[in-house]
Design an enzyme around this catalytic site. Structure first.
Site, PDB file in Angstrom:
ATOM      1  N   ASP A 258      -4.825 -12.924 -49.309  1.00  0.00           N
ATOM      2  CA  ASP A 258      -4.978 -11.775 -48.400  1.00  0.00           C
ATOM      3  C   ASP A 258      -5.337 -12.490 -47.193  1.00  0.00           C
ATOM      4  O   ASP A 258      -6.470 -13.265 -46.907  1.00  0.00           O
ATOM      5  CB  ASP A 258      -6.317 -11.112 -48.836  1.00  0.00           C
ATOM      6  CG  ASP A 258      -5.961 -10.053 -49.906  1.00  0.00           C
ATOM      7  OD1 ASP A 258      -4.978 -10.242 -50.451  1.00  0.00           O
ATOM      8  OD2 ASP A 258      -6.981  -9.245 -49.816  1.00  0.00           O
TER       9      ASP A 258
ATOM     10  N   LYS B 139      -3.653  -4.333 -44.829  1.00  0.00           N
ATOM     11  CA  LYS B 139      -5.009  -4.345 -45.104  1.00  0.00           C
ATOM     12  C   LYS B 139      -5.937  -3.929 -44.017  1.00  0.00           C
ATOM     13  O   LYS B 139      -5.939  -4.494 -43.029  1.00  0.00           O
ATOM     14  CB  LYS B 139      -5.578  -5.470 -46.126  1.00  0.00           C
ATOM     15  CG  LYS B 139      -6.919  -5.534 -46.452  1.00  0.00           C
ATOM     16  CD  LYS B 139      -7.175  -6.853 -47.389  1.00  0.00           C
ATOM     17  CE  LYS B 139      -8.619  -6.880 -47.590  1.00  0.00           C
ATOM     18  NZ  LYS B 139      -8.947  -8.232 -48.421  1.00  0.00           N
TER      19      LYS B 139
ATOM     20  N   LYS C 223      -3.995  -1.488 -48.331  1.00  0.00           N
ATOM     21  CA  LYS C 223      -5.086  -1.650 -48.850  1.00  0.00           C
ATOM     22  C   LYS C 223      -6.194  -1.383 -48.136  1.00  0.00           C
ATOM     23  O   LYS C 223      -6.208  -1.724 -46.962  1.00  0.00           O
ATOM     24  CB  LYS C 223      -5.071  -3.392 -49.285  1.00  0.00           C
ATOM     25  CG  LYS C 223      -6.398  -3.676 -50.117  1.00  0.00           C
ATOM     26  CD  LYS C 223      -6.446  -5.111 -50.591  1.00  0.00           C
ATOM     27  CE  LYS C 223      -7.884  -5.560 -50.878  1.00  0.00           C
ATOM     28  NZ  LYS C 223      -8.111  -7.054 -51.374  1.00  0.00           N
TER      29      LYS C 223
END
Lengths: 225, 225
Positions: free
Chosen positions: B93, B159, B188
């Site tokens: 991430d 995300k 996400k």
């Protein structure tokens, strides 16, 4: 009594909020040149701008490393410091791995700092390395140990806070850090210092460098004695 | 209606607060194994613990990169990702350089993501790369552009947030991101998701991965339909 010029020379003008733009960084550099601050402290990707803007001046370009969490691996910290120095940084404010300290891994913490210091010195000789302890997460014993490890690792300053933890510099922490590191080592107070009164209190407590964003306003507010 | 097992498989169990200790990380891994979460997401220096604890299980070890500010140089991000993968991370991430996006440097943002993706794929083939936009700092147009750049760069997910900015995931952002990236790309939602109601709302809005710390409580609170 300290003069405006003397106070400015103790201030690291800091622009670490991640949402700043290139123009904000340039403006901070102009302020630093105007007031004669010690350094301009920025995130790594802004180092080239700062190095260019401050070129030939006594104001240092300073890059943070592993900011603000300090939980990169040692190899990543060394690599990040090396790139910053190559791109023109002259001082490094690295974040200590305080999770490792709290988990009892003093050797890891020591080595983490030592490798960054050695890399910095290997490349550029006289680079000043400050180590951010992020005191808000530490017990008093952990603060003491962090100071001792920073000294043993060969760095130049202990620094109170990132300014992005749950609290910033306190006068109690500055006094404690000065007591542990002795009179010759660097102590930088940073995080939440917005007024000249706070800045002077930190200096009185033993800080010899102040990190601030409201640096111009702090210097302008200094009353002649 | 979604089952507890299905919900758990959508959750990235996240332990990103920098003051956690090794024991906290181990405990999070045990929870993840018990509930069957998608992944455990940690800071880089905790990757070796997570990789060891999750070994042989379907729960993925996930490392953040340039967290939470995203303002490392591209070279430093690539290096940090490589070390995390070598130490056992299976998903990444990474935080987008949102300062560069706001300064108009779309090419830098694109290249920043692309180089991390290529390094990850070069080393380990099927690594999932999620790109944290940190929406709280972006205008609607910047959010759209960030989604498009993430897709063009070859990453797998956009995300919403780091959870350490001034605000976290919103249902409006999730809907916008899903609309921009289309039905097949990953979205996400993370940051401030603490209840099963919030989690279900995000999934309903288009999220196919949820980042949370209160993951066990979220799954336990799911009522049978």
């Amino acid at each position: 009594m300290i003069s405006k010029e003397q106070l400015a020379k103790l201030i690291d003008h800091s622009l670490l909020n991640p949402s700043v733009t290139d123009d904000d960084v340039k403006k901070a550099c102009q302020e630093a040149l105007q007031y004669g601050f010690a350094a301009v402290v920025v995130n790594p990707s802004h180092v080239p701008i700062v190095a260019r803007e401050l070129k030939g001046s006594p104001v240092k370009a300073c890059s943070v490393v592993s900011f603000p969490f300090g939980l990169s691996t040692t190899a990543a910290k060394v690599h990040e410091a090396r790139i910053a120095l190559e791109e023109g940084a002259e001082e490094i404010d690295m974040v200590m791995n305080f999770s490792a300290l709290k988990s009892g891994h003093s050797d890891l913490v020591l080595n983490d700092i030592k490798e960054v210091v050695q890399e910095a010195r290997r490349v550029y000789g006289k680079v000043i390395v400050k180590v951010i302890l992020e005191n808000c997460y530490l017990t008093e014993n952990e603060k003491r140990r962090a100071c001792q490890l920073t000294m043993r690792a060969g760095a130049d300053y202990v620094k109170t806070s990132t300014g992005f933890g749950k609290s910033g510099a306190t006068i109690e922490d500055v006094r404690l850090m000065r007591k542990v590191v002795g009179p010759k080592f660097g102590v930088k107070a940073a995080g939440g210092i917005r007024t000249v009164e706070q800045a002077l209190q930190m200096i009185d407590g033993g800080a010899n460098r102040i990190g601030a964003s409201a640096s111009a306003s702090i210097v302008e507010s200094l009353k002649p004695s």
